[in-house]
Design a protein around this motif. Structure first.
Motif, PDB file in Angstrom:
ATOM      1  N   ARG A 145       0.821  -1.209   0.000  1.00  0.00           N
ATOM      2  CA  ARG A 145       0.000   0.000   0.000  1.00  0.00           C
ATOM      3  C   ARG A 145       0.858   1.263   0.000  1.00  0.00           C
ATOM      4  O   ARG A 145       1.954   1.278   0.573  1.00  0.00           O
ATOM      5  N   THR A 146       0.327   2.345  -0.611  1.00  0.00           N
ATOM      6  CA  THR A 146       0.989   3.644  -0.503  1.00  0.00           C
ATOM      7  C   THR A 146       0.618   4.257   0.845  1.00  0.00           C
ATOM      8  O   THR A 146      -0.368   3.859   1.472  1.00  0.00           O
ATOM      9  N   LYS A 147       1.384   5.236   1.241  1.00  0.00           N
ATOM     10  CA  LYS A 147       1.074   5.921   2.495  1.00  0.00           C
ATOM     11  C   LYS A 147      -0.231   6.707   2.373  1.00  0.00           C
ATOM     12  O   LYS A 147      -0.924   6.900   3.364  1.00  0.00           O
ATOM     13  N   ARG A 148      -0.584   7.138   1.177  1.00  0.00           N
ATOM     14  CA  ARG A 148      -1.892   7.764   0.959  1.00  0.00           C
ATOM     15  C   ARG A 148      -2.986   6.757   1.293  1.00  0.00           C
ATOM     16  O   ARG A 148      -3.961   7.081   1.975  1.00  0.00           O
ATOM     17  N   GLN A 149      -2.811   5.510   0.822  1.00  0.00           N
ATOM     18  CA  GLN A 149      -3.791   4.467   1.122  1.00  0.00           C
ATOM     19  C   GLN A 149      -3.862   4.191   2.621  1.00  0.00           C
ATOM     20  O   GLN A 149      -4.941   3.919   3.151  1.00  0.00           O
ATOM     21  N   ILE A 150      -2.723   4.264   3.293  1.00  0.00           N
ATOM     22  CA  ILE A 150      -2.704   4.042   4.744  1.00  0.00           C
ATOM     23  C   ILE A 150      -3.578   5.083   5.441  1.00  0.00           C
ATOM     24  O   ILE A 150      -4.336   4.763   6.358  1.00  0.00           O
ATOM     25  N   LEU A 151      -3.494   6.338   4.999  1.00  0.00           N
ATOM     26  CA  LEU A 151      -4.339   7.370   5.597  1.00  0.00           C
ATOM     27  C   LEU A 151      -5.816   7.068   5.369  1.00  0.00           C
ATOM     28  O   LEU A 151      -6.643   7.237   6.278  1.00  0.00           O
ATOM     29  N   LEU A 152      -6.159   6.607   4.178  1.00  0.00           N
ATOM     30  CA  LEU A 152      -7.555   6.261   3.897  1.00  0.00           C
ATOM     31  C   LEU A 152      -7.998   5.064   4.736  1.00  0.00           C
ATOM     32  O   LEU A 152      -9.126   5.042   5.243  1.00  0.00           O
ATOM     33  N   LEU A 153      -7.104   4.092   4.897  1.00  0.00           N
ATOM     34  CA  LEU A 153      -7.421   2.942   5.746  1.00  0.00           C
ATOM     35  C   LEU A 153      -7.633   3.378   7.196  1.00  0.00           C
ATOM     36  O   LEU A 153      -8.508   2.856   7.890  1.00  0.00           O
ATOM     37  N   LEU A 154      -6.854   4.342   7.652  1.00  0.00           N
ATOM     38  CA  LEU A 154      -7.030   4.863   9.014  1.00  0.00           C
ATOM     39  C   LEU A 154      -8.420   5.478   9.172  1.00  0.00           C
ATOM     40  O   LEU A 154      -9.104   5.226  10.169  1.00  0.00           O
ATOM     41  N   SER A 155      -8.848   6.261   8.201  1.00  0.00           N
ATOM     42  CA  SER A 155     -10.200   6.845   8.268  1.00  0.00           C
ATOM     43  C   SER A 155     -11.263   5.758   8.327  1.00  0.00           C
ATOM     44  O   SER A 155     -12.219   5.857   9.106  1.00  0.00           O
ATOM     45  N   ASP A 156     -11.102   4.744   7.489  1.00  0.00           N
ATOM     46  CA  ASP A 156     -12.056   3.629   7.507  1.00  0.00           C
ATOM     47  C   ASP A 156     -12.077   2.947   8.873  1.00  0.00           C
ATOM     48  O   ASP A 156     -13.133   2.583   9.385  1.00  0.00           O
ATOM     49  N   HIS A 157     -10.921   2.785   9.458  1.00  0.00           N
ATOM     50  CA  HIS A 157     -10.809   2.120  10.754  1.00  0.00           C
ATOM     51  C   HIS A 157     -11.532   2.908  11.843  1.00  0.00           C
ATOM     52  O   HIS A 157     -12.265   2.343  12.667  1.00  0.00           O
ATOM     53  N   ILE A 158     -11.335   4.215  11.841  1.00  0.00           N
ATOM     54  CA  ILE A 158     -12.020   5.063  12.823  1.00  0.00           C
ATOM     55  C   ILE A 158     -13.532   4.924  12.658  1.00  0.00           C
ATOM     56  O   ILE A 158     -14.266   4.724  13.632  1.00  0.00           O
ATOM     57  N   THR A 159     -13.992   5.005  11.405  1.00  0.00           N
ATOM     58  CA  THR A 159     -15.420   4.897  11.124  1.00  0.00           C
ATOM     59  C   THR A 159     -15.970   3.549  11.558  1.00  0.00           C
ATOM     60  O   THR A 159     -17.061   3.465  12.144  1.00  0.00           O
ATOM     61  N   HIS A 160     -15.230   2.492  11.292  1.00  0.00           N
ATOM     62  CA  HIS A 160     -15.650   1.134  11.652  1.00  0.00           C
ATOM     63  C   HIS A 160     -15.915   1.018  13.159  1.00  0.00           C
ATOM     64  O   HIS A 160     -16.983   0.552  13.580  1.00  0.00           O
ATOM     65  N   HIS A 161     -14.970   1.458  13.964  1.00  0.00           N
ATOM     66  CA  HIS A 161     -15.133   1.316  15.423  1.00  0.00           C
ATOM     67  C   HIS A 161     -16.148   2.308  15.981  1.00  0.00           C
ATOM     68  O   HIS A 161     -16.891   1.980  16.901  1.00  0.00           O
ATOM     69  N   ARG A 162     -16.188   3.502  15.409  1.00  0.00           N
ATOM     70  CA  ARG A 162     -17.190   4.476  15.858  1.00  0.00           C
ATOM     71  C   ARG A 162     -18.598   3.954  15.571  1.00  0.00           C
ATOM     72  O   ARG A 162     -19.508   4.128  16.385  1.00  0.00           O
ATOM     73  N   ALA A 163     -18.781   3.310  14.431  1.00  0.00           N
ATOM     74  CA  ALA A 163     -20.103   2.749  14.096  1.00  0.00           C
ATOM     75  C   ALA A 163     -20.517   1.690  15.113  1.00  0.00           C
ATOM     76  O   ALA A 163     -21.694   1.614  15.488  1.00  0.00           O
ATOM     77  N   GLN A 164     -19.563   0.895  15.581  1.00  0.00           N
ATOM     78  CA  GLN A 164     -19.897  -0.082  16.604  1.00  0.00           C
ATOM     79  C   GLN A 164     -20.307   0.618  17.901  1.00  0.00           C
ATOM     80  O   GLN A 164     -21.235   0.179  18.594  1.00  0.00           O
ATOM     81  N   MET A 165     -19.647   1.725  18.197  1.00  0.00           N
ATOM     82  CA  MET A 165     -20.006   2.488  19.388  1.00  0.00           C
ATOM     83  C   MET A 165     -21.420   3.058  19.262  1.00  0.00           C
ATOM     84  O   MET A 165     -22.163   3.122  20.246  1.00  0.00           O
ATOM     85  N   LEU A 166     -21.810   3.445  18.045  1.00  0.00           N
ATOM     86  CA  LEU A 166     -23.168   3.955  17.812  1.00  0.00           C
ATOM     87  C   LEU A 166     -24.209   2.867  18.083  1.00  0.00           C
ATOM     88  O   LEU A 166     -25.263   3.133  18.675  1.00  0.00           O
ATOM     89  N   VAL A 167     -23.907   1.648  17.664  1.00  0.00           N
ATOM     90  CA  VAL A 167     -24.815   0.531  17.942  1.00  0.00           C
ATOM     91  C   VAL A 167     -24.928   0.336  19.458  1.00  0.00           C
ATOM     92  O   VAL A 167     -26.021   0.126  19.991  1.00  0.00           O
ATOM     93  N   TYR A 168     -23.820   0.429  20.173  1.00  0.00           N
ATOM     94  CA  TYR A 168     -23.841   0.271  21.623  1.00  0.00           C
ATOM     95  C   TYR A 168     -24.722   1.340  22.273  1.00  0.00           C
ATOM     96  O   TYR A 168     -25.449   1.054  23.236  1.00  0.00           O
ATOM     97  N   LEU A 169     -24.650   2.573  21.765  1.00  0.00           N
ATOM     98  CA  LEU A 169     -25.518   3.628  22.292  1.00  0.00           C
ATOM     99  C   LEU A 169     -26.980   3.219  22.144  1.00  0.00           C
ATOM    100  O   LEU A 169     -27.761   3.301  23.102  1.00  0.00           O
ATOM    101  N   ARG A 170     -27.345   2.761  20.964  1.00  0.00           N
ATOM    102  CA  ARG A 170     -28.733   2.344  20.707  1.00  0.00           C
ATOM    103  C   ARG A 170     -29.130   1.183  21.620  1.00  0.00           C
ATOM    104  O   ARG A 170     -30.240   1.153  22.146  1.00  0.00           O
TER     105      ARG A 170
END
Length: 183
Positions: A145-170
């Motif tokens: 992967r390029t480092k640009r891709q790593i940054l995009l993967l990081l954003s996806d990772h944050i979104t993935h775990h935050r979405a699980q936290m949203l389910v926990y709130l519900r």
């Protein structure tokens, strides 16, 4: 008309700069837009973290899943690892022994402060990242992967775990903060 070697060199340099400048400008735009996205991601994550009552921070949807607080601190650890270690070469924190980015008896406010601190560090790192390094390639769990891709993967990772936290709130009967404002 006779062209001198100096003139030809000047023309060649001008042509090469005109080809490189648009690419560099695009990279600068990528970094600027990425930082804007990361800042809005932080703002929304902090709202999500503040929405869960502290007594429910240890809540898990299933016994084998991470708790709400573990998701929150895992996001901090992943930001640190992706930026400081993977992209910049610092030795990675040992997940089993380094407690700075773990729950480790932290209060809700301490975890939120740690998330904000980690976002600040990550944003500062990316702000000063040399755009020509975005093309550098590295191994990411067996994928090149390029480092640009790593940054995009990081954003996806944050979104993935935050979405699980949203389910926990519900699941705990808490209405999550509205997302549309952070798009």
């Amino acid at each position: 008309m006779k062209f001198t070697p100096v003139f030809l060199l000047f023309v060649a340099l001008l042509l090469s700069v005109s080809c490189v400048s648009p690419a560099m400008a695009q990279e600068d735009v990528f970094i600027k837009e990425y930082l804007e996205r990361l800042e809005t991601s932080r703002n929304y994550l902090v709202l999500v973290a503040r929405s869960m009552p502290e007594e429910n921070y240890s809540f898990k949807a299933t016994p084998e899943s991470m708790s709400f607080e573990e998701h929150l601190m895992h996001i901090a650890w992943a930001m640190d690892w992706h930026s400081q270690s993977l992209m910049d070469g610092r030795k990675a924190r040992d997940w089993n022994t380094d407690m700075e980015l773990q729950v480790d008896q932290k209060s809700k406010e301490e975890m939120i402060a740690k998330i904000n601190e980690t976002f600040d560090t990550t944003i500062a790192f990316i702000s000063s990242f040399e755009v020509d390094r975005l093309e550098e390639r590295l191994d990411y769990f067996g994928a090149n992967r390029t480092k640009r891709q790593i940054l995009l993967l990081l954003s996806d990772h944050i979104t993935h775990h935050r979405a699980q936290m949203l389910v926990y709130l519900r699941l705990k009967g808490v209405k999550p903060p509205r997302y549309v404002l952070y798009q």
